[in-house]
Design an enzyme around this catalytic site. Sequence first.
Site, PDB file in Angstrom:
ATOM      1  N   LYS B  81     -31.573  18.239  53.288  1.00 52.26           N
ATOM      2  CA  LYS B  81     -31.421  17.420  54.534  1.00 52.26           C
ATOM      3  C   LYS B  81     -31.248  18.585  55.786  1.00 52.26           C
ATOM      4  O   LYS B  81     -30.455  19.369  55.539  1.00 52.26           O
ATOM      5  CB  LYS B  81     -30.484  16.489  54.309  1.00 52.26           C
ATOM      6  CG  LYS B  81     -30.310  15.596  55.531  1.00 52.26           C
ATOM      7  CD  LYS B  81     -29.130  14.546  55.103  1.00 52.26           C
ATOM      8  CE  LYS B  81     -29.241  13.419  56.244  1.00 52.26           C
ATOM      9  NZ  LYS B  81     -28.388  12.497  55.807  1.00 52.26           N
ATOM     10  N   SER B 160     -29.724   7.898  55.848  1.00 59.37           N
ATOM     11  CA  SER B 160     -30.406   8.866  56.810  1.00 59.37           C
ATOM     12  C   SER B 160     -30.923  10.109  56.158  1.00 59.37           C
ATOM     13  O   SER B 160     -31.696  10.704  56.753  1.00 59.37           O
ATOM     14  CB  SER B 160     -29.453   9.344  57.923  1.00 59.37           C
ATOM     15  OG  SER B 160     -28.409  10.079  56.943  1.00 59.37           O
ATOM     16  N   SER B 184     -26.387   6.667  53.063  1.00 60.27           N
ATOM     17  CA  SER B 184     -27.249   7.671  53.554  1.00 60.27           C
ATOM     18  C   SER B 184     -28.055   8.436  52.357  1.00 60.27           C
ATOM     19  O   SER B 184     -28.958   9.034  52.375  1.00 60.27           O
ATOM     20  CB  SER B 184     -26.893   8.612  54.662  1.00 60.27           C
ATOM     21  OG  SER B 184     -27.074   7.944  55.588  1.00 60.27           O
TER      22      SER B 184
END
Lengths: 67, 469
Positions: B81, B160, B184
């Site tokens: 990420k 996310s 997330s």
Amino acid sequence: MDEPRAETDALFALVRARYGDRMTAEQLDELRKGVEVTAEAMRALRAVKLRNSDEPFPPFAPYRKDA
Amino acid sequence: VSESPIFLPVRRLAELVRARRVSPVALAEMFLDRLDRLGPAYNAVVTITRIRAMAAAARAEREIAAGRYRGPLHGIPYGAKDLLATAGGIPTTWGAAPFRERCFDFDATAIAKLEEAGAVLVAKLAMVELAGGMGYRQPNAAFTGPGINPWHPDAWSGGSSSGSGSAVSAGLVPFAIGSETWGSILSPAGYCGIAGLRPSYGRVSRHGAMALCWTLDKLGPLCLTADDCGLVLEAIAGPDPDDPSAVDRPWMYEVAESARSFRFGVIKGATSGCEDAVTENFERSLEVLRRIGTIEDVTLPDLPYELITRTILQVEAASAFEDLIESGGIAGLTAPEDRYTPYARDAILAKDYVKAQRLRGVMAREIDRVLSRVDALVGPGRVTVSPRLDEEFRSPIRAAAAPDPLGAIGNGAGLPAICVPNGIGDRGLPTSLQFMGRVYEENTVLGAARAYQARTEWHLQHPPVDVPA
């Protein structure tokens, strides 16, 4: 004026004073709704009874570099 | 080797790499090519780290040929990420336009630990801007565009950790690292039909990761299977002098299968607000779980769980991004609501924030009492299948939104949870099952999820993507 409304008005006035000059009228309307929801949520938090011994979590810990 | 590496679990890939039936260099080239060709279709990628990847893959190949095998991640490509710092001129954008050119001169601890394990970083993966902490209400909330679900071109990948979910689901990387403050990791894993593990708070160092909420942020793996999540967690877990919240508790993945029986708890109203297919698939999952253990109803004390965690999250996020918010820099964010919503957080008074922190202690003690009597609480991973790309979604992070007591409690109290696919719902999209355990009991939730996956085949289903023969 009822108390929740007065609280929302006061909090929104604070937010508008700080940031209002950078927002459109539509954004200010949305923000007021957000403040209203926040104020209602905080009243719900305050309604929960706690004991004097219920500390913030995690508890504070003093700092010592070599500890 | 006759089997395609695409959609092979890390454990199987590792066997092939160790036996030198698959070359790390060839693996890296294959996944780099897929990221390059297919990544844009899912808005999954921020930066392909080709030069770093090929150097690491060549190093792995040399070491393995010389008999210096480091372990199951040696030579295995992965994506991170884009909130994890990476050295070498590779941007770390936090998914946010104001930071799209920003570079760090060091690797986050999780990246460094994966490097030490021999894993090969092939991409920085897309994410919702600032990990969703500004209050976004729609999938289009990153300068890379909305994360697109490999199962359906009009469905969101979740967030996310959007790219971490879609890239694993589409076979663009064998595993990925994501982060969770609230939802997330579990959201993209659930929506994209893969496994996502949210470790206990402090299990993985946050050093070098974007801070959204210092007391809520966790890093964890997204993989094809629960078993793979265990392999990856072992590589990234551990204390770190650069992160005072990283716990000094050694953790080893306990993979040995046993005939143990589990005690599962289901909280009252676990399927409240769920889509019909989500409820039906959860009921079917319970039938499977009854073959490996017992299931009992659990009643939680009446506390405002979502409100407690949401208050802490909103205040910490507003503080973490104080400079960006106060300066008006949020005007450069992608989602229109992210450009002004954070201003409303000034309306949360200090005494109310402290009240939330006091209630957090009550919540942590109460849930520990419940979890001391069961191995895991189970529930639907998400209440719906993935929303449409142009749809405003319900998020428990905002007020007046979807109920998510497991998410609120699990994140507020720092508990481990894993989400695995458990069926197909509306529009042909995956549904998911969540196991949440007592703090530091990752091996328990992993064992339960592994036992579930040993008796089901949902994790063997993949979206209709390009896979070479």
